[in-house]
Design a protein around this motif. Structure first.
Motif, PDB file in Angstrom:
ATOM      1  N   UNK A  40      11.156 -96.372 105.080  1.00 58.57           N
ATOM      2  CA  UNK A  40      12.022 -95.194 104.976  1.00 58.57           C
ATOM      3  C   UNK A  40      11.440 -93.996 105.723  1.00 58.57           C
ATOM      4  N   UNK A  41      10.145 -93.773 105.586  1.00 54.34           N
ATOM      5  CA  UNK A  41       9.539 -92.647 106.283  1.00 54.34           C
ATOM      6  C   UNK A  41       9.341 -92.882 107.763  1.00 54.34           C
ATOM      7  N   UNK A  42       9.084 -94.135 108.136  1.00 50.28           N
ATOM      8  CA  UNK A  42       8.797 -94.425 109.537  1.00 50.28           C
ATOM      9  C   UNK A  42      10.052 -94.394 110.396  1.00 50.28           C
ATOM     10  N   UNK A  43      11.177 -94.830 109.858  1.00 50.57           N
ATOM     11  CA  UNK A  43      12.384 -94.910 110.678  1.00 50.57           C
ATOM     12  C   UNK A  43      12.871 -93.523 111.086  1.00 50.57           C
ATOM     13  N   UNK A  44      12.812 -92.551 110.187  1.00 52.43           N
ATOM     14  CA  UNK A  44      13.244 -91.207 110.554  1.00 52.43           C
ATOM     15  C   UNK A  44      12.238 -90.553 111.497  1.00 52.43           C
ATOM     16  N   UNK A  45      10.967 -90.934 111.393  1.00 55.18           N
ATOM     17  CA  UNK A  45       9.963 -90.426 112.331  1.00 55.18           C
ATOM     18  C   UNK A  45      10.192 -90.993 113.725  1.00 55.18           C
ATOM     19  N   UNK A  46      10.574 -92.261 113.816  1.00 55.06           N
ATOM     20  CA  UNK A  46      10.876 -92.871 115.116  1.00 55.06           C
ATOM     21  C   UNK A  46      12.087 -92.205 115.746  1.00 55.06           C
ATOM     22  N   UNK A  47      13.100 -91.920 114.937  1.00 55.65           N
ATOM     23  CA  UNK A  47      14.293 -91.242 115.454  1.00 55.65           C
ATOM     24  C   UNK A  47      13.924 -89.886 116.044  1.00 55.65           C
ATOM     25  N   UNK A  48      13.094 -89.132 115.337  1.00 55.59           N
ATOM     26  CA  UNK A  48      12.670 -87.829 115.847  1.00 55.59           C
ATOM     27  C   UNK A  48      11.820 -87.977 117.104  1.00 55.59           C
ATOM     28  N   UNK A  49      10.948 -88.983 117.142  1.00 54.10           N
ATOM     29  CA  UNK A  49      10.102 -89.187 118.323  1.00 54.10           C
ATOM     30  C   UNK A  49      10.941 -89.560 119.544  1.00 54.10           C
ATOM     31  N   UNK A  66      34.097 -95.329 114.082  1.00 52.59           N
ATOM     32  CA  UNK A  66      33.823 -96.422 115.018  1.00 52.59           C
ATOM     33  C   UNK A  66      32.390 -96.361 115.520  1.00 52.59           C
ATOM     34  N   UNK A  67      31.931 -95.174 115.879  1.00 47.42           N
ATOM     35  CA  UNK A  67      30.569 -95.037 116.392  1.00 47.42           C
ATOM     36  C   UNK A  67      29.526 -95.345 115.318  1.00 47.42           C
ATOM     37  N   UNK A  68      29.754 -94.857 114.114  1.00 48.34           N
ATOM     38  CA  UNK A  68      28.814 -95.128 113.027  1.00 48.34           C
ATOM     39  C   UNK A  68      28.772 -96.617 112.708  1.00 48.34           C
ATOM     40  N   UNK A  69      29.926 -97.268 112.727  1.00 45.95           N
ATOM     41  CA  UNK A  69      29.973 -98.710 112.461  1.00 45.95           C
ATOM     42  C   UNK A  69      29.205 -99.488 113.512  1.00 45.95           C
ATOM     43  N   UNK A  70      29.345 -99.111 114.764  1.00 44.78           N
ATOM     44  CA  UNK A  70      28.634 -99.790 115.847  1.00 44.78           C
ATOM     45  C   UNK A  70      27.126 -99.623 115.689  1.00 44.78           C
ATOM     46  N   UNK A 103      17.401 -97.894 118.037  1.00 44.86           N
ATOM     47  CA  UNK A 103      18.817 -98.228 118.186  1.00 44.86           C
ATOM     48  C   UNK A 103      19.703 -97.076 117.728  1.00 44.86           C
ATOM     49  N   UNK A 104      19.385 -96.486 116.591  1.00 48.40           N
ATOM     50  CA  UNK A 104      20.211 -95.399 116.063  1.00 48.40           C
ATOM     51  C   UNK A 104      20.167 -94.181 116.977  1.00 48.40           C
ATOM     52  N   UNK A 105      18.986 -93.809 117.451  1.00 50.02           N
ATOM     53  CA  UNK A 105      18.884 -92.601 118.258  1.00 50.02           C
ATOM     54  C   UNK A 105      19.457 -92.808 119.657  1.00 50.02           C
ATOM     55  N   UNK A 106      19.053 -93.877 120.309  1.00 47.60           N
ATOM     56  CA  UNK A 106      19.570 -94.133 121.663  1.00 47.60           C
ATOM     57  C   UNK A 106      21.069 -94.377 121.634  1.00 47.60           C
ATOM     58  N   UNK A 107      21.538 -95.123 120.639  1.00 43.50           N
ATOM     59  CA  UNK A 107      22.978 -95.338 120.524  1.00 43.50           C
ATOM     60  C   UNK A 107      23.721 -94.059 120.233  1.00 43.50           C
ATOM     61  N   UNK A 124      25.517 -85.787 113.090  1.00 40.23           N
ATOM     62  CA  UNK A 124      26.391 -86.454 112.129  1.00 40.23           C
ATOM     63  C   UNK A 124      26.411 -87.961 112.296  1.00 40.23           C
ATOM     64  N   UNK A 125      26.479 -88.425 113.541  1.00 44.61           N
ATOM     65  CA  UNK A 125      26.548 -89.863 113.800  1.00 44.61           C
ATOM     66  C   UNK A 125      25.245 -90.551 113.422  1.00 44.61           C
ATOM     67  N   UNK A 126      24.135 -90.018 113.912  1.00 49.07           N
ATOM     68  CA  UNK A 126      22.845 -90.689 113.684  1.00 49.07           C
ATOM     69  C   UNK A 126      22.410 -90.615 112.220  1.00 49.07           C
ATOM     70  N   UNK A 127      22.648 -89.483 111.564  1.00 48.46           N
ATOM     71  CA  UNK A 127      22.205 -89.366 110.175  1.00 48.46           C
ATOM     72  C   UNK A 127      23.048 -90.247 109.257  1.00 48.46           C
ATOM     73  N   UNK A 128      24.345 -90.318 109.504  1.00 48.67           N
ATOM     74  CA  UNK A 128      25.192 -91.195 108.692  1.00 48.67           C
ATOM     75  C   UNK A 128      24.814 -92.654 108.909  1.00 48.67           C
ATOM     76  N   UNK A 129      24.557 -93.032 110.155  1.00 52.03           N
ATOM     77  CA  UNK A 129      24.118 -94.400 110.432  1.00 52.03           C
ATOM     78  C   UNK A 129      22.765 -94.680 109.782  1.00 52.03           C
TER      79      UNK A 129
END
Length: 254
Positions: free
Chosen positions: A48-57, A222-226, A136-140, A154-159
């Motif tokens: 949980x902590x690492x995934x949000x850190x990767x998104x920020x990085x 649609x974007x969040x689902x993808x 995947x979440x950040x680049x997508x 909104x898209x990345x945080x909801x995903x």
């Protein structure tokens, strides 16, 4: 073991038993649940902590490592507490085998002695999951967003929230009613926060965190689902293949 000579030794011990026959249930049932739940929960907290850190990085690297935060303090605090706390800690109610089977088949305890559920290998696997899903979440989100920065948030945080909830669902062996309740309440709380944080007054600044009109549209869904499918389906497929090629002893009993 409490005896006739007094309770001084029993009170000073980590575990106290009334009878020696209770030792089997303590080790084979409660010990098994304690180990399995602690292993899953600890690795989920790391994930949980690492995934949000990767998104920020990844976000910072896309903008030449500028020290710009993708999510403000409200979202980060909500992610660490109300958005993930309930489903995550509901894993302490999970059971992979029934109590009669745990006491009837002592060979299940031998499987735990191999330490396959909490090791360097499992740590690296969960780290890979977090890195993959964060990228995947950040680049997508960067590829699929439209015009405004608030849409990316909104898209990345909801995903991200949906990915965490689905990851918990994938790891559950036996559903408990409180697990379902935690998932449902988390979704309802997040929906309420979307409405609240769409107003600058609740967001604590001059600009709203979410764009409610966009988040209620079909393109947003649609974007969040993808993004959610791209981050969770490969993990689920890999887990299913691993269980099929190397089934656990518990699955053979069921």
């Amino acid at each position: 073991i409490q005896g006739r000579e007094g309770r001084q030794a029993a009170l000073a011990a980590d575990f106290s038993l009334q009878q020696f026959s209770h030792l089997g249930r303590l080790v084979l049932w409660h010990g098994r649940n304690c180990y399995m739940r602690s292993a899953t929960l600890s690795q989920f907290v790391i994930h949980r902590g690492l995934i949000i850190s990767v998104i920020q990085a990844v976000f910072s690297s896309l903008f030449y490592f500028a020290p710009v935060a993708l999510y403000n303090g409200v979202l980060v605090a909500g992610y660490a507490t109300i958005f993930t706390y309930g489903p995550l800690f509901s894993l302490v109610l999970d059971e992979d085998v029934s109590e009669p089977n745990a006491l009837k088949f002592p060979e299940l305890y031998r499987e735990l002695q191999k330490r396959r559920y909490l090791s360097v290998k499992t740590f690296l696997v969960w780290t890979w999951k977090a890195v993959y899903q964060g990228c995947v979440i950040m680049l997508g989100g960067i590829v699929l967003f439209e015009q405004r920065f608030v849409h990316v948030v909104g898209i990345t945080f909801t995903a991200l929230i949906l990915t965490e909830l689905l990851m918990v669902a994938v790891e559950v062996k036996r559903w408990h009613p409180l697990m379902l309740l935690a998932q449902l309440l988390t979704l309802l709380v997040y929906l309420a926060c979307i409405v609240a944080l769409s107003s600058p007054d609740f967001a604590g600044g001059t600009m709203a965190i979410f764009d409610l009109r966009f988040m209620l549209s079909v393109p947003f869904a649609f974007r969040v689902t993808i993004l959610t499918a791209a981050s969770t389906l490969p993990i689920w497929c890999g887990k299913a293949c691993s269980h099929y090629c190397s089934p656990r002893v518990v699955s053979k009993l069921s």
